[in-house]
Write an enzyme that holds these catalytic residues in place. Structure first.
Site, PDB file in Angstrom:
ATOM      1  NE  ARG A  40       3.065   6.025   1.098  1.00 13.34           N
ATOM      2  CZ  ARG A  40       1.804   6.412   1.167  1.00 13.34           C
ATOM      3  NH1 ARG A  40       1.180   6.386   2.339  1.00 13.34           N
ATOM      4  NH2 ARG A  40       1.151   6.816   0.101  1.00 13.34           N
ATOM      5  CG  HIS A  70       2.233  17.732   1.078  1.00 10.05           C
ATOM      6  ND1 HIS A  70       2.083  17.098   2.294  1.00 10.05           N
ATOM      7  CD2 HIS A  70       0.995  18.126   0.710  1.00 10.05           C
ATOM      8  CE1 HIS A  70       0.803  17.111   2.634  1.00 10.05           C
ATOM      9  NE2 HIS A  70       0.122  17.734   1.693  1.00 10.05           N
ATOM     10  CE1 TYR A  73       0.520  11.845   2.126  1.00 11.78           C
ATOM     11  CE2 TYR A  73       2.057  10.017   1.831  1.00 11.78           C
ATOM     12  CZ  TYR A  73       1.196  10.970   1.297  1.00 11.78           C
ATOM     13  OH  TYR A  73       1.040  11.055  -0.059  1.00 11.78           O
ATOM     14  CG  HIS A 110      -2.097  16.856   5.650  1.00  8.91           C
ATOM     15  ND1 HIS A 110      -1.980  15.541   5.272  1.00  8.91           N
ATOM     16  CD2 HIS A 110      -2.513  17.518   4.548  1.00  8.91           C
ATOM     17  CE1 HIS A 110      -2.310  15.411   4.005  1.00  8.91           C
ATOM     18  NE2 HIS A 110      -2.628  16.603   3.539  1.00  8.91           N
ATOM     19  CD  GLU A 146      -3.619  19.832   2.051  1.00  7.27           C
ATOM     20  OE1 GLU A 146      -4.303  19.222   1.213  1.00  7.27           O
ATOM     21  OE2 GLU A 146      -2.436  19.520   2.328  1.00  7.27           O
ATOM     22  CG  ASP A 180      -7.169  19.123  -1.155  1.00  4.96           C
ATOM     23  OD1 ASP A 180      -8.248  18.781  -1.677  1.00  4.96           O
ATOM     24  OD2 ASP A 180      -6.136  18.435  -1.248  1.00  4.96           O
ATOM     25  CG  HIS A 183      -8.635  18.044   1.911  1.00  6.31           C
ATOM     26  ND1 HIS A 183      -7.359  18.305   2.340  1.00  6.31           N
ATOM     27  CD2 HIS A 183      -8.599  16.830   1.329  1.00  6.31           C
ATOM     28  CE1 HIS A 183      -6.583  17.277   2.044  1.00  6.31           C
ATOM     29  NE2 HIS A 183      -7.305  16.386   1.420  1.00  6.31           N
ATOM     30  CG  HIS A 217      -3.064  20.700  -2.607  1.00  2.00           C
ATOM     31  ND1 HIS A 217      -2.759  20.050  -1.424  1.00  2.00           N
ATOM     32  CD2 HIS A 217      -1.887  21.165  -3.095  1.00  2.00           C
ATOM     33  CE1 HIS A 217      -1.448  20.148  -1.216  1.00  2.00           C
ATOM     34  NE2 HIS A 217      -0.910  20.815  -2.220  1.00  2.00           N
ATOM     35  CG  ASP A 230      -8.077  13.312   2.370  1.00  3.67           C
ATOM     36  OD1 ASP A 230      -8.127  13.615   1.163  1.00  3.67           O
ATOM     37  OD2 ASP A 230      -7.062  13.482   3.071  1.00  3.67           O
ATOM     38  CG  HIS A 232      -7.202  13.695  -3.505  1.00  3.33           C
ATOM     39  ND1 HIS A 232      -5.917  14.201  -3.523  1.00  3.33           N
ATOM     40  CD2 HIS A 232      -7.753  14.161  -2.351  1.00  3.33           C
ATOM     41  CE1 HIS A 232      -5.705  14.916  -2.429  1.00  3.33           C
ATOM     42  NE2 HIS A 232      -6.804  14.892  -1.703  1.00  3.33           N
ATOM     43  CD  GLU A 262      -2.129  17.028  -3.180  1.00  6.78           C
ATOM     44  OE1 GLU A 262      -1.150  17.219  -2.459  1.00  6.78           O
ATOM     45  OE2 GLU A 262      -3.310  17.155  -2.768  1.00  6.78           O
TER      46      GLU A 262
END
Length: 284
Positions: A40, A70, A73, A110, A146, A180, A183, A217, A230, A232, A262
Site C-alpha cells: 500500500r 503479487h 496496489y 494488475h 491479470e 481472476d 474479475h 485467482h 471488483d 471478492h 483471495e
C-alpha cells in the site's frame, strides 16, 4: 514435494518473508502467493539477502513447486501521466528483480487504467513497462498480467486487450496471464454454469491462447454479471456459485495450474473451509 492439485491462498509476510512459508503450511496450501513488501505504499526496504536465503531454504524444505507474488496496489502500468508512469515502471522493475532473487516463479500484475487516454494508448504503455522490466532482469520469473473487472477506463477487461499486450512483449517465454474468476465475471463473461464456462474459456483459448494461462485467482463475486465491481466473495457464496466453480475447476487444464484464493477475511468462513470446498468441487 507438495502433491496433488496446486491450491493455496495469499498469505502474509508479517515478521519476515520466510514466515509466509510457515503460514502456508499451517493452512494446508500446496502453493501460495505473497507480496514481497508493503503493498500500500511506494517506499520499501531493499531485500535482505539473508532473509531471501531463508525464504528459499524454507520453500525447498516444504517442497513447494510453484510460488506466486503479487505486485503492490499503487502502480498503474497503463497510465500516461508521466510522474505516475515513472514510479509505476520503477516499481515493476524492482518487483521482477525481487522475485528473481527470491526464486519466485510468477509475478502477477494488475494492468491498470488508461485514465481517459484510450485503450490502445494504455496497451502501449503496459507493453513498454513489461519490456523494460523483463529487459532489466535476467532472472526466470514469469510476469503475468491479470484480467481486470471492467472498471471505467481499465485495460485488460477484454480478452483482445490481453492478447495485444502479450503480442507486444518481446520475451514471450516470460509473459502470461492470470485469470481472476471474480474479475472475469464482473467484466461480463459468465462462469456460473457449465455451458457458460465452456463459452467463456473457449473464447479465452481462441483469443489469448490457453497456453498463456499460467495462474488462476479463484474468487467468487459479490457483484452481478457485468457489474464492473471488483469485490471478492467466499467460494460459492457469490454470484458465480458452487455450480459455476465446479464446472470451471473441471474445465480442461485448470486443475493443473496454481489455483490461489483471495477470499475475504471474516467470521463467515475460514480459509481451511474454502480449501475443503474447492477440493470437493475438484473431486480431489
Amino acid at each position: 514435494m507438495q502433491s496433488g492439485p496446486l491450491l493455496g491462498f495469499h498469505v502474509s509476510i508479517s515478521g519476515g518473508i520466510d514466515q509466509s512459508v510457515d503460514r502456508a503450511l499451517v493452512i494446508g496450501c500446496t502453493t501460495f502467493q505473497i507480496f514481497t513488501r508493503n503493498p500500500r505504499g511506494w517506499a520499501f526496504k531493499p531485500l535482505d539477502e539473508e532473509e531471501a536465503g531463508l525464504f528459499r531454504e524454507k520453500r525447498r524444505k516444504a517442497g513447494y513447486r510453484m510460488v506466486v507474488a503479487h505486485m503492490p496496489y499503487l502502480p498503474n502500468l497503463a497510465t500516461s501521466v508521466r510522474a505516475y508512469q515513472k514510479k509505476s515502471r520503477a516499481s515493476l522493475r524492482e518487483e521482477v528483480a525481487r522475485c528473481s532473487t527470491l526464486g519466485i516463479d510468477y509475478l502477477v500484475a494488475h494492468i491498470g487504467s488508461h485514465m481517459g487516454k484510450g485503450t490502445m494508448q494504455g496497451v502501449r504503455n503496459v507493453v513498454e513497462a513489461c519490456n523494460e522490466a523483463l529487459d532489466a532482469s535476467p532472472g526466470t520469473t514469469t510476469l503475468l498480467i491479470e484480467t481486470m473487472a471492467g472498471q471505467k477506463n481499465s485495460v485488460g477487461s477484454r480478452f483482445e486487450e490481453l492478447r495485444l499486450i502479450l503480442d507486444g512483449v518481446k520475451d514471450s517465454r516470460r509473459m502470461g496471464v492470470c485469470v481472476d474468476t471474480c474479475h472475469v465475471f464482473a467484466s461480463g463473461f459468465d462462469l456460473s454454469n457449465a455451458p457458460a464456462v465452456e463459452r467463456t474459456m473457449g473464447l479465452f483459448a481462441d483469443i489469448v491462447g490457453k497456453e498463456r494461462l499460467r495462474v488462476v485467482h479463484l474468487n467468487d463475486s459479490k457483484g452481478s454479471l457485468g457489474s464492473g465491481l471488483d469485490r471478492h466473495e467466499h467460494i460459492g457464496m457469490g454470484h458465480i456459485g458452487e455450480k459455476g466453480f465446479r464446472a470451471f475447476l473441471r474445465y480442461d487444464g485448470i486443475a493443473r495450474l496454481p489455483i490461489l484464493m483471495e477470499t475475504p477475511v471474516d467470521a463467515r468462513r475460514k480459509d481451511e473451509e474454502n480449501m475443503r470446498l474447492v477440493r470437493r468441487l475438484l473431486g480431489a
